[in-house]
Design an enzyme around this catalytic site. Sequence first.
Site, PDB file in Angstrom:
ATOM      1  N   SER A 161      -5.654  -0.105 -15.333  1.00 21.60           N
ATOM      2  CA  SER A 161      -5.333   0.152 -13.711  1.00 21.60           C
ATOM      3  C   SER A 161      -4.249  -1.033 -13.391  1.00 21.60           C
ATOM      4  O   SER A 161      -3.820  -1.105 -12.255  1.00 21.60           O
ATOM      5  CB  SER A 161      -6.487   0.215 -12.832  1.00 21.60           C
ATOM      6  OG  SER A 161      -6.907  -1.190 -12.666  1.00 21.60           O
ATOM      7  N   THR A 165      -6.630  -0.365  -9.248  1.00 23.64           N
ATOM      8  CA  THR A 165      -5.996  -1.463  -8.638  1.00 23.64           C
ATOM      9  C   THR A 165      -7.177  -2.340  -8.422  1.00 23.64           C
ATOM     10  O   THR A 165      -8.276  -2.152  -8.618  1.00 23.64           O
ATOM     11  CB  THR A 165      -5.618  -0.901  -7.261  1.00 23.64           C
ATOM     12  OG1 THR A 165      -4.670   0.000  -7.273  1.00 23.64           O
ATOM     13  CG2 THR A 165      -4.988  -1.972  -6.554  1.00 23.64           C
ATOM     14  N   ARG A 179       8.517   5.041  -7.932  1.00 23.70           N
ATOM     15  CA  ARG A 179       7.328   5.031  -7.004  1.00 23.70           C
ATOM     16  C   ARG A 179       6.699   3.459  -6.727  1.00 23.70           C
ATOM     17  O   ARG A 179       6.263   3.094  -7.525  1.00 23.70           O
ATOM     18  CB  ARG A 179       6.348   6.072  -7.429  1.00 23.70           C
ATOM     19  CG  ARG A 179       5.025   6.291  -6.553  1.00 23.70           C
ATOM     20  CD  ARG A 179       4.113   5.427  -6.923  1.00 23.70           C
ATOM     21  NE  ARG A 179       2.764   5.839  -5.887  1.00 23.70           N
ATOM     22  CZ  ARG A 179       1.749   5.233  -5.973  1.00 23.70           C
ATOM     23  NH1 ARG A 179       1.763   3.983  -6.592  1.00 23.70           N
ATOM     24  NH2 ARG A 179       0.665   5.462  -5.273  1.00 23.70           N
ATOM     25  N   GLY A 184      -7.062   3.113  -4.667  1.00 18.90           N
ATOM     26  CA  GLY A 184      -7.051   4.325  -4.041  1.00 18.90           C
ATOM     27  C   GLY A 184      -5.686   5.087  -4.046  1.00 18.90           C
ATOM     28  O   GLY A 184      -4.617   4.341  -4.195  1.00 18.90           O
TER      29      GLY A 184
HETATM   30  N1  GLY Z   1      -3.522   1.782  -4.322  1.00 20.86           N
HETATM   31  C1  GLY Z   1      -2.617   1.712  -5.545  1.00 20.86           C
HETATM   32  C2  GLY Z   1      -1.588   2.552  -5.755  1.00 20.86           C
HETATM   33  O1  GLY Z   1      -1.641   3.742  -4.889  1.00 20.86           O
HETATM   34  O2  GLY Z   1      -0.606   2.532  -6.241  1.00 20.86           O
END
Ligand code: GLY
Length: 344
Positions: free
Chosen positions: A74, A194, A222, A246
């Site tokens: 992550s 994350t 993004r 999230g």
């Molecule tokens: N919360 C991490 C993301 O959406 O990139």
Amino acid sequence: MGVGAAASSGGLMTAAAPSAASGRYDFKGPVAISSRNGTAAVRRAMEEIQAGADALDAVVAGVGLIEEDPDDTSVGYGGLPNAEGVVQLDASVMHGPSGRAGGVAALEGIVHASQVALKVLRRSDHVLLVGRGAQEFARMHGFPVQDLMTEKSRQRWLRWKENLSKDDEYLPAHDFDDATIGQAEGWNERHWGTINCNAIDLSGNVSGVTTTSGLAFKIPGRVGDSPIIGAGLYVDNEVGAAGSTGRGEANLESLASFLIVERMREGDTPEEACLYACRRIASRTRPAYLLDGNGRPRFNVQFYALRRDGLVGGAEIWGGRGQFAAADSDGARLVPLAYLYEAS
Ligand code: GLY
């Protein structure tokens, strides 16, 4: 809203909102908290704090362990890549005593994105650097550039690529009310990992960091909530800190970390403030493809908050078994996250 009261979510069908008991996690002194994947991070942050470090240096040292861990997909090295197979990292830091922030977005080839965000804070007059500019800035400060893909993350990306027609982020033209858009098998199991870590140091100062490889297989370029001050992270030294993990898009549309800190300023406990942010997102989510049959979000978002006096808490939209990590001078432990809806 009190613990266990019914959730009020703006006309959505709601369930009773079970919650971890507010006030159970009152550390009254130096403390570090993080998302569940950060047990090693909070332990390390507390070691740094006990040795006299500023909270900001402590949390960046803590999350660095997770950024360089190839098994955590992550964040950092081994993070899952974008749709083109390139790992793009987002990170932010915020320092309570100075009120300054730094961030990087869509950063490629640097393991410790949080350390680059810290350099932006300390060695530039900017707050956010993106893409090539962020990488050049990192190179200028001596960060090595390397491929962040591991064999594990490459295999995950390849599997996704081979099943692209049923599982991508590009939406065809659609009516706003079309509930079938994006509902291909596995859609709501996408990976939004994350790490957020916040701490109070021996001087009573508060700082925080959020770092991520973002949504797996995202459209190149993004940027999620993690590097956006007020969304993925916010710190006010007079109040406390909040951060998130999230679905970043939901948080970008609500600036929930800022909201949580402001709710704590008005008297909410960290847990109450985090639940408030969950309800805000649930009540503001309108696109049909993002809602279940009962009008509830089909995604999850987690929030973590600490108050300047040492009270900590967290909440998520869908939960029941969710936890976050916390550490003080007695060591690290996992504590429950409150939640809005019970996950089946
Ligand atoms: N919360 C991490 C993301 O959406 O990139």
